[in-house]
Design a protein around this motif. Structure first.
Motif, PDB file in Angstrom:
ATOM      1  N   THR A 100     -21.896 -27.165 -13.897  1.00  0.00           N
ATOM      2  CA  THR A 100     -22.589 -28.124 -14.754  1.00  0.00           C
ATOM      3  C   THR A 100     -22.688 -27.512 -16.325  1.00  0.00           C
ATOM      4  OG1 THR A 100     -24.350 -28.532 -13.144  1.00  0.00           O
ATOM      5  CG2 THR A 100     -25.035 -28.860 -15.202  1.00  0.00           C
ATOM      6  N   GLU A 101     -22.947 -26.303 -16.702  1.00  0.00           N
ATOM      7  CA  GLU A 101     -23.126 -25.652 -18.000  1.00  0.00           C
ATOM      8  C   GLU A 101     -21.779 -25.835 -18.781  1.00  0.00           C
ATOM      9  OE1 GLU A 101     -26.204 -25.408 -19.211  1.00  0.00           O
ATOM     10  OE2 GLU A 101     -27.402 -25.897 -17.468  1.00  0.00           O
ATOM     11  N   THR A 102     -20.826 -25.462 -17.893  1.00  0.00           N
ATOM     12  CA  THR A 102     -19.515 -25.189 -18.522  1.00  0.00           C
ATOM     13  C   THR A 102     -19.029 -26.732 -18.851  1.00  0.00           C
ATOM     14  OG1 THR A 102     -18.983 -23.383 -17.303  1.00  0.00           O
ATOM     15  CG2 THR A 102     -17.031 -24.392 -18.224  1.00  0.00           C
ATOM     16  N   VAL A 103     -19.094 -27.681 -18.156  1.00  0.00           N
ATOM     17  CA  VAL A 103     -18.609 -29.112 -18.459  1.00  0.00           C
ATOM     18  C   VAL A 103     -19.476 -29.509 -19.574  1.00  0.00           C
ATOM     19  CG1 VAL A 103     -18.354 -31.467 -17.731  1.00  0.00           C
ATOM     20  CG2 VAL A 103     -17.692 -29.525 -16.188  1.00  0.00           C
ATOM     21  N   ALA A 104     -20.739 -29.237 -19.647  1.00  0.00           N
ATOM     22  CA  ALA A 104     -21.535 -29.710 -20.845  1.00  0.00           C
ATOM     23  C   ALA A 104     -20.951 -29.056 -22.231  1.00  0.00           C
ATOM     24  CB  ALA A 104     -22.953 -29.218 -20.746  1.00  0.00           C
ATOM     25  N   GLY A 154     -27.087 -37.063 -14.856  1.00  0.00           N
ATOM     26  CA  GLY A 154     -27.091 -36.141 -13.675  1.00  0.00           C
ATOM     27  C   GLY A 154     -27.294 -34.783 -14.303  1.00  0.00           C
ATOM     28  N   ARG A 155     -26.827 -33.722 -13.589  1.00  0.00           N
ATOM     29  CA  ARG A 155     -26.963 -32.452 -14.059  1.00  0.00           C
ATOM     30  C   ARG A 155     -26.082 -32.393 -15.266  1.00  0.00           C
ATOM     31  NH1 ARG A 155     -25.486 -31.507  -8.540  1.00  0.00           N
ATOM     32  NH2 ARG A 155     -27.408 -30.154  -7.021  1.00  0.00           N
ATOM     33  N   ILE A 156     -24.937 -32.575 -15.377  1.00  0.00           N
ATOM     34  CA  ILE A 156     -24.147 -32.274 -16.622  1.00  0.00           C
ATOM     35  C   ILE A 156     -24.767 -33.299 -17.931  1.00  0.00           C
ATOM     36  CG2 ILE A 156     -21.966 -32.843 -17.701  1.00  0.00           C
ATOM     37  CD1 ILE A 156     -20.720 -32.199 -14.743  1.00  0.00           C
ATOM     38  N   ALA A 161     -27.391 -33.371 -22.809  1.00  0.00           N
ATOM     39  CA  ALA A 161     -28.647 -33.835 -23.895  1.00  0.00           C
ATOM     40  C   ALA A 161     -29.287 -32.654 -24.303  1.00  0.00           C
ATOM     41  CB  ALA A 161     -29.358 -34.656 -22.907  1.00  0.00           C
ATOM     42  N   LYS A 162     -29.488 -31.661 -23.544  1.00  0.00           N
ATOM     43  CA  LYS A 162     -30.284 -30.394 -24.108  1.00  0.00           C
ATOM     44  C   LYS A 162     -29.556 -29.955 -25.310  1.00  0.00           C
ATOM     45  CE  LYS A 162     -32.509 -29.145 -19.888  1.00  0.00           C
ATOM     46  NZ  LYS A 162     -32.574 -28.020 -18.829  1.00  0.00           N
ATOM     47  N   ARG A 163     -28.278 -29.663 -25.144  1.00  0.00           N
ATOM     48  CA  ARG A 163     -27.194 -29.165 -26.399  1.00  0.00           C
ATOM     49  C   ARG A 163     -27.506 -30.028 -27.698  1.00  0.00           C
ATOM     50  NH1 ARG A 163     -25.815 -27.092 -21.880  1.00  0.00           N
ATOM     51  NH2 ARG A 163     -24.514 -25.516 -21.499  1.00  0.00           N
ATOM     52  N   ALA A 164     -27.302 -31.434 -27.501  1.00  0.00           N
ATOM     53  CA  ALA A 164     -27.201 -32.205 -28.422  1.00  0.00           C
ATOM     54  C   ALA A 164     -28.597 -32.425 -29.197  1.00  0.00           C
ATOM     55  CB  ALA A 164     -26.921 -33.535 -27.952  1.00  0.00           C
ATOM     56  N   HIS A 165     -29.856 -32.722 -28.435  1.00  0.00           N
ATOM     57  CA  HIS A 165     -31.065 -32.649 -29.087  1.00  0.00           C
ATOM     58  C   HIS A 165     -31.708 -31.318 -29.660  1.00  0.00           C
ATOM     59  CE1 HIS A 165     -35.009 -34.359 -29.396  1.00  0.00           C
ATOM     60  NE2 HIS A 165     -35.505 -33.217 -28.644  1.00  0.00           N
ATOM     61  N   HIS A 166     -31.629 -30.321 -28.877  1.00  0.00           N
ATOM     62  CA  HIS A 166     -32.090 -29.118 -29.246  1.00  0.00           C
ATOM     63  C   HIS A 166     -31.214 -28.336 -30.416  1.00  0.00           C
ATOM     64  CE1 HIS A 166     -35.671 -29.398 -26.493  1.00  0.00           C
ATOM     65  NE2 HIS A 166     -34.590 -29.286 -25.631  1.00  0.00           N
ATOM     66  N   GLY A 167     -29.938 -28.389 -30.104  1.00  0.00           N
ATOM     67  CA  GLY A 167     -29.029 -27.724 -31.158  1.00  0.00           C
ATOM     68  C   GLY A 167     -28.484 -28.553 -32.394  1.00  0.00           C
ATOM     69  N   PHE A 168     -28.666 -29.884 -32.083  1.00  0.00           N
ATOM     70  CA  PHE A 168     -28.276 -30.744 -33.194  1.00  0.00           C
ATOM     71  C   PHE A 168     -29.185 -31.710 -33.732  1.00  0.00           C
ATOM     72  CE2 PHE A 168     -24.494 -28.971 -31.396  1.00  0.00           C
ATOM     73  CZ  PHE A 168     -23.631 -28.597 -32.453  1.00  0.00           C
ATOM     74  N   GLY A 169     -30.386 -31.656 -33.068  1.00  0.00           N
ATOM     75  CA  GLY A 169     -31.488 -32.620 -33.443  1.00  0.00           C
ATOM     76  C   GLY A 169     -31.016 -34.162 -33.344  1.00  0.00           C
ATOM     77  N   MET A 170     -30.372 -34.143 -32.197  1.00  0.00           N
ATOM     78  CA  MET A 170     -29.805 -35.847 -31.905  1.00  0.00           C
ATOM     79  C   MET A 170     -30.902 -36.542 -31.119  1.00  0.00           C
ATOM     80  SD  MET A 170     -25.687 -34.806 -30.957  1.00  0.00           S
ATOM     81  CE  MET A 170     -25.244 -36.680 -31.494  1.00  0.00           C
ATOM     82  N   GLU A 171     -30.887 -37.887 -31.431  1.00  0.00           N
ATOM     83  CA  GLU A 171     -31.776 -38.568 -30.486  1.00  0.00           C
ATOM     84  C   GLU A 171     -31.094 -39.045 -29.101  1.00  0.00           C
ATOM     85  OE1 GLU A 171     -33.728 -43.286 -30.689  1.00  0.00           O
ATOM     86  OE2 GLU A 171     -33.039 -42.181 -32.522  1.00  0.00           O
ATOM     87  N   LYS A 181     -36.741 -38.653 -15.174  1.00  0.00           N
ATOM     88  CA  LYS A 181     -38.116 -38.089 -15.748  1.00  0.00           C
ATOM     89  C   LYS A 181     -37.874 -36.847 -16.425  1.00  0.00           C
ATOM     90  CE  LYS A 181     -40.772 -41.222 -14.112  1.00  0.00           C
ATOM     91  NZ  LYS A 181     -41.450 -42.272 -14.742  1.00  0.00           N
ATOM     92  N   ASN A 182     -36.940 -35.822 -15.895  1.00  0.00           N
ATOM     93  CA  ASN A 182     -36.861 -34.496 -16.721  1.00  0.00           C
ATOM     94  C   ASN A 182     -36.266 -34.767 -18.247  1.00  0.00           C
ATOM     95  OD1 ASN A 182     -37.704 -33.124 -14.521  1.00  0.00           O
ATOM     96  ND2 ASN A 182     -35.895 -32.571 -13.735  1.00  0.00           N
ATOM     97  N   ALA A 183     -35.227 -35.659 -18.056  1.00  0.00           N
ATOM     98  CA  ALA A 183     -34.626 -36.094 -19.531  1.00  0.00           C
ATOM     99  C   ALA A 183     -35.571 -36.646 -20.582  1.00  0.00           C
ATOM    100  CB  ALA A 183     -33.433 -36.951 -19.293  1.00  0.00           C
ATOM    101  N   GLU A 184     -36.512 -37.277 -19.894  1.00  0.00           N
ATOM    102  CA  GLU A 184     -37.436 -38.140 -20.933  1.00  0.00           C
ATOM    103  C   GLU A 184     -38.479 -36.910 -21.289  1.00  0.00           C
ATOM    104  OE1 GLU A 184     -38.904 -41.080 -18.923  1.00  0.00           O
ATOM    105  OE2 GLU A 184     -36.972 -42.533 -18.776  1.00  0.00           O
ATOM    106  N   GLN A 185     -38.805 -35.954 -20.506  1.00  0.00           N
ATOM    107  CA  GLN A 185     -39.829 -34.823 -20.868  1.00  0.00           C
ATOM    108  C   GLN A 185     -39.312 -33.789 -21.506  1.00  0.00           C
ATOM    109  OE1 GLN A 185     -41.238 -33.614 -16.903  1.00  0.00           O
ATOM    110  NE2 GLN A 185     -42.733 -35.642 -16.701  1.00  0.00           N
TER     111      GLN A 185
END
Length: 325
Positions: A100-104, A154-156, A161-171, A181-185
């Motif tokens: 999961t993390e490596t492909v992301a 899914g997992r990937i 999404a976490k990398r893009a949002h938290h790392g690059f401020g992406m919507e 639900k997890n992605a939305e939260q």
């Protein structure tokens, strides 16, 4: 006598030792008919099969009447006939969690490389462009604070999404079979239809398995909906994207570019225009190709096989209905 399993890919010595603690392990090079014919008696009695890259279909299963567990060392299972395995009461297991993390990571790298023209700039420096024509340095486009659309949450998809949002401020906007639900939260992601996603996203990231429904999900009509400044990223399965339509869209500049780790036919043929178009970044299906992840995938595949044959596996089963059969 220990039950027999067939290993059709190289495994580290420590993992082979785990298998030999439980089974008689017979290693073969592949699952081709010539190999099956050569080792007919072994295939007849084998209760387990572990590896990746082989085709497991009705013809092979007819030669393996004792098979109970087929463990693929991969997340995808395109080359496995799941219905045939179920008919033969054999479960298929896979290893999605390990990669999961490596492909992301790889998908985020494709986003950056395609947007910032990294491969082309590398060659520009190495071939003397910086010295001979510095004024011709082409400008790229920003990644930060842009809108990423993820098809397949899914997992990937969530890890990306976490990398893009938290790392690059992406919507983040996404499409999936149901709201996530997890992605939305966790990243404030918003659900959208595929049509809405395509028209709004600056980066369209495809993380889907190949099914009848997803084959050529992205084709001519979908490229017509995308922004001219948009970039397509595909690290799911190649045939989800219609390559002919993608090439036409890139040549007509209907989209800015693409970053691809998967293709309709692999290896990608040298005559494909994807190998010559300047606005494409191509990788040889290496999303999971790190030492750590490839070991973890093999480790999980071995664990799946052992637990599956012990009757205690509770996850990573593609066809649980085979247990009832």
């Amino acid at each position: 006598m220990k039950p027999t399993i067939i290993q059709f890919m190289p495994l580290p010595d420590d993992l082979v030792s785990k298998l030999t603690d439980h089974f008689e392990v017979i290693e073969v090079d592949n699952l081709d008919q010539e190999t099956v014919d050569k080792h007919n008696e072994v295939f007849q009695r084998a209760v387990g099969l572990i590896g990746s890259g082989g085709k497991v279909n009705e013809a092979l299963l007819a030669r393996m009447p004792a098979l109970k567990v087929c463990s693929t060392v991969s997340a995808g299972y395109d080359s496995y006939d799941v219905q045939a395995l179920t008919r033969h009461a054999a479960i298929l297991t896979n290893t999605p969690g390990a990669l999961t993390e490596t492909v992301a990571d790889a998908m985020m790298a494709l986003v950056l490389c395609a947007a910032r023209n990294i491969p082309a700039m590398d060659q520009w420096v190495k071939t003397g462009g910086w010295h001979t024509a510095p004024e011709q340095l082409p400008l790229a486009i920003d990644v930060h604070h842009k809108k990423m659309g993820i098809i397949g949450m899914g997992r990937i998809g969530l890890a990306l999404a976490k990398r893009a949002h938290h790392g690059f401020g992406m919507e983040i906007i996404y499409n999936a079979r149901k709201p996530h639900k997890n992605a939305e939260q966790e990243v404030n992601a918003h659900y959208a239809s595929v049509d809405e996603l395509l028209t709004q996203a600056d980066f369209v990231c495809v993380v889907l398995p190949l099914t009848d429904e997803t084959h050529h999900l992205i084709s001519h009509a979908q490229f017509d909906q995308m922004k001219e400044s948009a970039i397509l990223i595909n690290a799911g399965r190649g045939p989800v994207v219609d390559e002919e339509a993608l090439i036409a869209a890139l040549k007509a500049k209907k989209i800015y570019g693409a970053g691809l780790d998967v293709f309709e036919k692999e290896p990608l043929v040298g005559s494909s225009e994807l190998t010559t178009l300047p606005n494409v970044v191509t990788l040889p299906h290496i999303g999971s190709a790190t030492h750590e992840t490839r070991y973890a995938m093999k480790r999980d595949g071995v664990q799946n096989l052992i637990l599956g044959l012990q009757g205690s596996l509770t996850e990573n089963i593609i066809n649980p209905e085979a247990l009832k059969a």
